[in-house]
Design a protein around this motif. Structure first.
Motif, PDB file in Angstrom:
ATOM      1  N   VAL A 119      60.949  -5.537 -67.079  1.00  0.00           N
ATOM      2  CA  VAL A 119      60.647  -6.962 -66.934  1.00  0.00           C
ATOM      3  C   VAL A 119      60.138  -7.231 -65.521  1.00  0.00           C
ATOM      4  O   VAL A 119      59.163  -7.959 -65.327  1.00  0.00           O
ATOM      5  N   ASP A 120      60.775  -6.605 -64.529  1.00  0.00           N
ATOM      6  CA  ASP A 120      60.336  -6.746 -63.143  1.00  0.00           C
ATOM      7  C   ASP A 120      58.927  -6.176 -62.962  1.00  0.00           C
ATOM      8  O   ASP A 120      58.083  -6.782 -62.304  1.00  0.00           O
ATOM      9  N   PHE A 121      58.660  -5.021 -63.564  1.00  0.00           N
ATOM     10  CA  PHE A 121      57.313  -4.432 -63.498  1.00  0.00           C
ATOM     11  C   PHE A 121      56.287  -5.399 -64.076  1.00  0.00           C
ATOM     12  O   PHE A 121      55.233  -5.624 -63.482  1.00  0.00           O
ATOM     13  N   ASP A 122      56.595  -5.965 -65.241  1.00  0.00           N
ATOM     14  CA  ASP A 122      55.674  -6.902 -65.875  1.00  0.00           C
ATOM     15  C   ASP A 122      55.456  -8.132 -65.005  1.00  0.00           C
ATOM     16  O   ASP A 122      54.322  -8.602 -64.854  1.00  0.00           O
ATOM     17  N   ALA A 123      56.523  -8.645 -64.408  1.00  0.00           N
ATOM     18  CA  ALA A 123      56.425  -9.847 -63.572  1.00  0.00           C
ATOM     19  C   ALA A 123      55.565  -9.593 -62.337  1.00  0.00           C
ATOM     20  O   ALA A 123      54.829 -10.471 -61.892  1.00  0.00           O
ATOM     21  N   ARG A 124      55.648  -8.382 -61.786  1.00  0.00           N
ATOM     22  CA  ARG A 124      54.869  -8.055 -60.583  1.00  0.00           C
ATOM     23  C   ARG A 124      53.509  -7.454 -60.905  1.00  0.00           C
ATOM     24  O   ARG A 124      52.744  -7.153 -59.995  1.00  0.00           O
ATOM     25  N   GLY A 125      53.233  -7.264 -62.178  1.00  0.00           N
ATOM     26  CA  GLY A 125      51.945  -6.695 -62.565  1.00  0.00           C
ATOM     27  C   GLY A 125      51.854  -5.201 -62.301  1.00  0.00           C
ATOM     28  O   GLY A 125      50.762  -4.651 -62.184  1.00  0.00           O
TER      29      GLY A 125
END
Length: 109
Positions: free
Chosen positions: A69-75
């Motif tokens: 989720v963090d990866f997705d949020a930071r692109g």
């Protein structure tokens, strides 16, 4: 379904509410899930060892999901296209597997 009443101090209640919110559930649902894991169902031979491993697995899954989720949020992506080509990664250095035995330095003295 039976009801259980539990009294806790303010701090425990506050922390339980916060934890339940992190898991996107209510405190009663959190307690229900906790009790289900604490007491195995009748007819199942799962002892405390299994329950501890199950909880550890659930924890790992939750942490992995949080990372993604963090990866997705930071692109941030994990795509093959984002990998460096071999030449850029190693420069012009030749590895032993590429060079073969003929080009290895002579160590006999």
């Amino acid at each position: 379904m039976r009801k259980i009443t539990v009294s806790v101090d303010e701090e425990t209640h506050r922390r339980a509410r916060a934890r339940a919110a992190e898991l996107d559930m209510s405190v009663p649902v959190l307690m229900h899930e906790f009790l289900k894991r604490l007491v195995p169902r009748a007819g199942r031979s799962e002892g405390p060892e299994y329950q501890a491993r199950e909880s550890a697995l659930d924890r790992r899954c939750r942490l992995f999901k949080a990372v993604f989720v963090d990866f997705d949020a930071r692109g941030v992506g994990l795509r093959m296209a984002d990998n460096l080509p071999r030449e850029a990664l190693y420069g012009s250095a030749v590895t032993h597997s590429d060079a073969g035995p003929a080009s290895l330095p002579n160590t006999d003295s």
